[in-house]
Every structure is written in structure tokens, then in C-alpha cells.
Motif scaffolding. Structure first.
Motif, PDB file in Angstrom:
ATOM      1  N   VAL A  21       0.866  -1.181   0.000  1.00 56.98           N
ATOM      2  CA  VAL A  21       0.000   0.000   0.000  1.00 56.98           C
ATOM      3  C   VAL A  21       0.903   1.231   0.000  1.00 56.98           C
ATOM      4  CG1 VAL A  21      -1.740   1.273   1.317  1.00 56.98           C
ATOM      5  CG2 VAL A  21      -1.780  -1.224   1.312  1.00 56.98           C
ATOM      6  N   ALA A  22       0.594   2.191  -0.861  1.00 54.59           N
ATOM      7  CA  ALA A  22       1.366   3.432  -0.891  1.00 54.59           C
ATOM      8  C   ALA A  22       1.245   4.133   0.456  1.00 54.59           C
ATOM      9  CB  ALA A  22       0.859   4.332  -2.008  1.00 54.59           C
ATOM     10  N   THR A  23       2.321   4.786   0.870  1.00 52.11           N
ATOM     11  CA  THR A  23       2.307   5.501   2.149  1.00 52.11           C
ATOM     12  C   THR A  23       3.136   6.766   2.050  1.00 52.11           C
ATOM     13  OG1 THR A  23       2.660   5.285   4.536  1.00 52.11           O
ATOM     14  CG2 THR A  23       4.308   4.271   3.115  1.00 52.11           C
ATOM     15  N   GLU A  24       2.868   7.676   2.953  1.00 52.55           N
ATOM     16  CA  GLU A  24       3.664   8.883   3.093  1.00 52.55           C
ATOM     17  C   GLU A  24       4.200   8.899   4.509  1.00 52.55           C
ATOM     18  OE1 GLU A  24       1.745  12.478   1.936  1.00 52.55           O
ATOM     19  OE2 GLU A  24       0.970  11.583   0.094  1.00 52.55           O
ATOM     20  N   ALA A  25       5.369   8.315   4.677  1.00 53.30           N
ATOM     21  CA  ALA A  25       6.006   8.273   5.985  1.00 53.30           C
ATOM     22  C   ALA A  25       7.494   8.542   5.804  1.00 53.30           C
ATOM     23  CB  ALA A  25       5.779   6.919   6.654  1.00 53.30           C
ATOM     24  N   ARG A  26       8.087   9.094   6.821  1.00 55.29           N
ATOM     25  CA  ARG A  26       9.530   9.343   6.842  1.00 55.29           C
ATOM     26  C   ARG A  26      10.128   8.305   7.778  1.00 55.29           C
ATOM     27  NH1 ARG A  26      13.259  12.107   3.873  1.00 55.29           N
ATOM     28  NH2 ARG A  26      14.698  13.244   5.154  1.00 55.29           N
ATOM     29  N   LEU A  27      11.120   7.573   7.306  1.00 51.18           N
ATOM     30  CA  LEU A  27      11.772   6.555   8.116  1.00 51.18           C
ATOM     31  C   LEU A  27      13.106   7.089   8.619  1.00 51.18           C
ATOM     32  CD1 LEU A  27      11.140   3.405   5.897  1.00 51.18           C
ATOM     33  CD2 LEU A  27       9.709   4.334   7.716  1.00 51.18           C
ATOM     34  N   GLU A  28      13.293   6.998   9.922  1.00 53.97           N
ATOM     35  CA  GLU A  28      14.575   7.324  10.535  1.00 53.97           C
ATOM     36  C   GLU A  28      15.251   5.988  10.809  1.00 53.97           C
ATOM     37  OE1 GLU A  28      13.638   9.639  13.990  1.00 53.97           O
ATOM     38  OE2 GLU A  28      12.923  11.312  12.791  1.00 53.97           O
ATOM     39  N   ILE A  29      16.285   5.697  10.055  1.00 49.06           N
ATOM     40  CA  ILE A  29      16.920   4.383  10.077  1.00 49.06           C
ATOM     41  C   ILE A  29      18.286   4.522  10.729  1.00 49.06           C
ATOM     42  CG2 ILE A  29      17.737   2.481   8.640  1.00 49.06           C
ATOM     43  CD1 ILE A  29      15.687   3.620   6.499  1.00 49.06           C
ATOM     44  N   TYR A  30      18.477   3.819  11.856  1.00 47.69           N
ATOM     45  CA  TYR A  30      19.728   3.932  12.605  1.00 47.69           C
ATOM     46  C   TYR A  30      20.525   2.638  12.540  1.00 47.69           C
ATOM     47  CZ  TYR A  30      23.121   4.377  16.297  1.00 47.69           C
ATOM     48  OH  TYR A  30      24.296   4.398  16.993  1.00 47.69           O
ATOM     49  N   HIS A  31      21.820   2.803  12.298  1.00 49.51           N
ATOM     50  CA  HIS A  31      22.785   1.703  12.373  1.00 49.51           C
ATOM     51  C   HIS A  31      24.048   2.276  13.004  1.00 49.51           C
ATOM     52  CE1 HIS A  31      25.852  -1.168  11.059  1.00 49.51           C
ATOM     53  NE2 HIS A  31      24.875  -2.036  11.184  1.00 49.51           N
ATOM     54  N   PRO A  32      24.630   1.590  14.004  1.00 53.46           N
ATOM     55  CA  PRO A  32      25.766   2.164  14.719  1.00 53.46           C
ATOM     56  C   PRO A  32      26.950   2.544  13.819  1.00 53.46           C
ATOM     57  CG  PRO A  32      25.154   0.025  15.663  1.00 53.46           C
ATOM     58  CD  PRO A  32      24.235   0.300  14.524  1.00 53.46           C
ATOM     59  N   ALA A  33      27.206   1.775  12.779  1.00 54.29           N
ATOM     60  CA  ALA A  33      28.352   2.060  11.906  1.00 54.29           C
ATOM     61  C   ALA A  33      28.076   3.185  10.911  1.00 54.29           C
ATOM     62  CB  ALA A  33      28.770   0.797  11.157  1.00 54.29           C
ATOM     63  N   LEU A  34      26.801   3.410  10.568  1.00 47.44           N
ATOM     64  CA  LEU A  34      26.455   4.397   9.547  1.00 47.44           C
ATOM     65  C   LEU A  34      25.760   5.633  10.100  1.00 47.44           C
ATOM     66  CD1 LEU A  34      25.142   1.925   6.836  1.00 47.44           C
ATOM     67  CD2 LEU A  34      27.382   3.040   6.925  1.00 47.44           C
ATOM     68  N   GLY A  35      25.321   5.568  11.338  1.00 46.56           N
ATOM     69  CA  GLY A  35      24.590   6.686  11.915  1.00 46.56           C
ATOM     70  C   GLY A  35      23.134   6.657  11.495  1.00 46.56           C
ATOM     71  N   MET A  36      22.527   7.834  11.394  1.00 45.04           N
ATOM     72  CA  MET A  36      21.106   7.948  11.079  1.00 45.04           C
ATOM     73  C   MET A  36      20.910   8.268   9.600  1.00 45.04           C
ATOM     74  SD  MET A  36      18.153   7.789  12.687  1.00 45.04           S
ATOM     75  CE  MET A  36      18.317   8.287  14.396  1.00 45.04           C
ATOM     76  N   LEU A  37      20.015   7.530   8.968  1.00 44.08           N
ATOM     77  CA  LEU A  37      19.593   7.793   7.592  1.00 44.08           C
ATOM     78  C   LEU A  37      18.141   8.235   7.640  1.00 44.08           C
ATOM     79  CD1 LEU A  37      20.882   4.533   5.864  1.00 44.08           C
ATOM     80  CD2 LEU A  37      21.938   6.785   5.754  1.00 44.08           C
ATOM     81  N   VAL A  87      14.394   1.297  13.273  1.00 46.22           N
ATOM     82  CA  VAL A  87      13.607   2.218  12.451  1.00 46.22           C
ATOM     83  C   VAL A  87      12.530   2.907  13.287  1.00 46.22           C
ATOM     84  CG1 VAL A  87      12.129   2.418  10.414  1.00 46.22           C
ATOM     85  CG2 VAL A  87      14.009   0.753  10.425  1.00 46.22           C
ATOM     86  N   THR A  88      12.494   4.237  13.175  1.00 50.59           N
ATOM     87  CA  THR A  88      11.420   5.037  13.746  1.00 50.59           C
ATOM     88  C   THR A  88      10.599   5.574  12.579  1.00 50.59           C
ATOM     89  OG1 THR A  88      12.781   5.656  15.637  1.00 50.59           O
ATOM     90  CG2 THR A  88      10.855   7.032  15.182  1.00 50.59           C
ATOM     91  N   ILE A  89       9.281   5.470  12.681  1.00 43.54           N
ATOM     92  CA  ILE A  89       8.377   5.853  11.594  1.00 43.54           C
ATOM     93  C   ILE A  89       7.677   7.160  11.959  1.00 43.54           C
ATOM     94  CG2 ILE A  89       6.421   5.101  10.194  1.00 43.54           C
ATOM     95  CD1 ILE A  89       7.214   2.199  11.420  1.00 43.54           C
ATOM     96  N   ARG A  90       7.796   8.150  11.074  1.00 41.45           N
ATOM     97  CA  ARG A  90       7.156   9.450  11.290  1.00 41.45           C
ATOM     98  C   ARG A  90       6.150   9.718  10.180  1.00 41.45           C
ATOM     99  NH1 ARG A  90       9.182  12.935  14.857  1.00 41.45           N
ATOM    100  NH2 ARG A  90      11.163  12.425  15.816  1.00 41.45           N
ATOM    101  N   ARG A  91       5.048  10.318  10.565  1.00 39.50           N
ATOM    102  CA  ARG A  91       4.053  10.822   9.610  1.00 39.50           C
ATOM    103  C   ARG A  91       3.823  12.280   9.934  1.00 39.50           C
ATOM    104  NH1 ARG A  91       0.489   7.490   6.285  1.00 39.50           N
ATOM    105  NH2 ARG A  91      -0.696   9.364   6.517  1.00 39.50           N
ATOM    106  N   TYR A  92       2.985  12.933   9.171  1.00 38.93           N
ATOM    107  CA  TYR A  92       2.705  14.350   9.418  1.00 38.93           C
ATOM    108  C   TYR A  92       2.077  14.572  10.788  1.00 38.93           C
ATOM    109  CZ  TYR A  92      -1.931  12.927   7.891  1.00 38.93           C
ATOM    110  OH  TYR A  92      -3.118  12.269   7.761  1.00 38.93           O
TER     111      TYR A  92
END
Length: 92
Positions: free
Chosen positions: A12-28, A59-64
Motif C-alpha cells: 500500500v502506498a504511504t507517506e512516511a519518513r523513516l529514521e533508520i539507525y545503524h551504529p556504523a552508519l549513523g542515522m539515515l 527504524v522510527t516511523i514518522r508521519r505528518y
């Protein structure tokens, strides 16, 4: 099953912003293009290095309306393409 229809769950299409964390890469910060019971597809919106397939990320999921999950969800990088990456929800 045809190669073009290997999905286990409908998307399903969505409009969400994903904050993706990995210790070696930081936050995407990537935009979710679609969601299913199995996970997300995150569009590559920046030239950042993506974690390799098989990597576990938080992963943290953000919406409006704000943050949808109080605690980050552990997901596995299932695949990477030129368009972005597939994230699979891991078993708790």
C-alpha cells in the motif's frame, strides 16, 4: 509463481519518513514509498551509503501527525536497488 509477483503481502502506498539507525552508519532519513505486513520500501532520496543486505537496523516511523512508534522497530535490510531498499520486519 511468476517472477514479477513474488510478494508475500500486498503493498500500500504511504507517506512516511523513516529514521533508520545503524551504529556504523549513523542515522539515515528516507521516505517510505510503500508498506505491507512484511515491511517497507524506502526510496533513496539522498546519496548516503545504505547498509548491506542482511543488516539489522532500528527504524522510527514518522508521519505528518508525528512519531508512530515510541520505540524503534528492528528491521532487516532485505534488498537494495537503485531506487532504494526493502526493509523487512524481524520476528520479536
Amino acid at each position: 509463481m511468476p517472477e514479477c509477483n513474488r510478494r508475500r503481502y500486498p503493498r500500500v502506498a504511504t507517506e512516511a519518513r523513516l529514521e533508520i539507525y545503524h551504529p556504523a552508519l549513523g542515522m539515515l532519513y528516507l521516505d517510505a514509498q510503500n508498506v505491507s505486513e512484511g515491511g517497507f520500501f524506502a526510496s533513496r532520496t539522498q546519496a548516503a551509503e545504505l547498509p548491506p543486505v542482511g543488516t539489522l537496523v532500528e527504524v522510527t516511523i514518522r508521519r505528518y501527525t508525528g512519531v508512530l512508534n515510541d520505540c524503534p522497530v528492528t528491521m532487516r535490510v532485505a534488498y537494495i536497488s537503485e531506487q532504494g531498499m526493502g526493509l523487512e520486519i524481524t520476528a520479536a
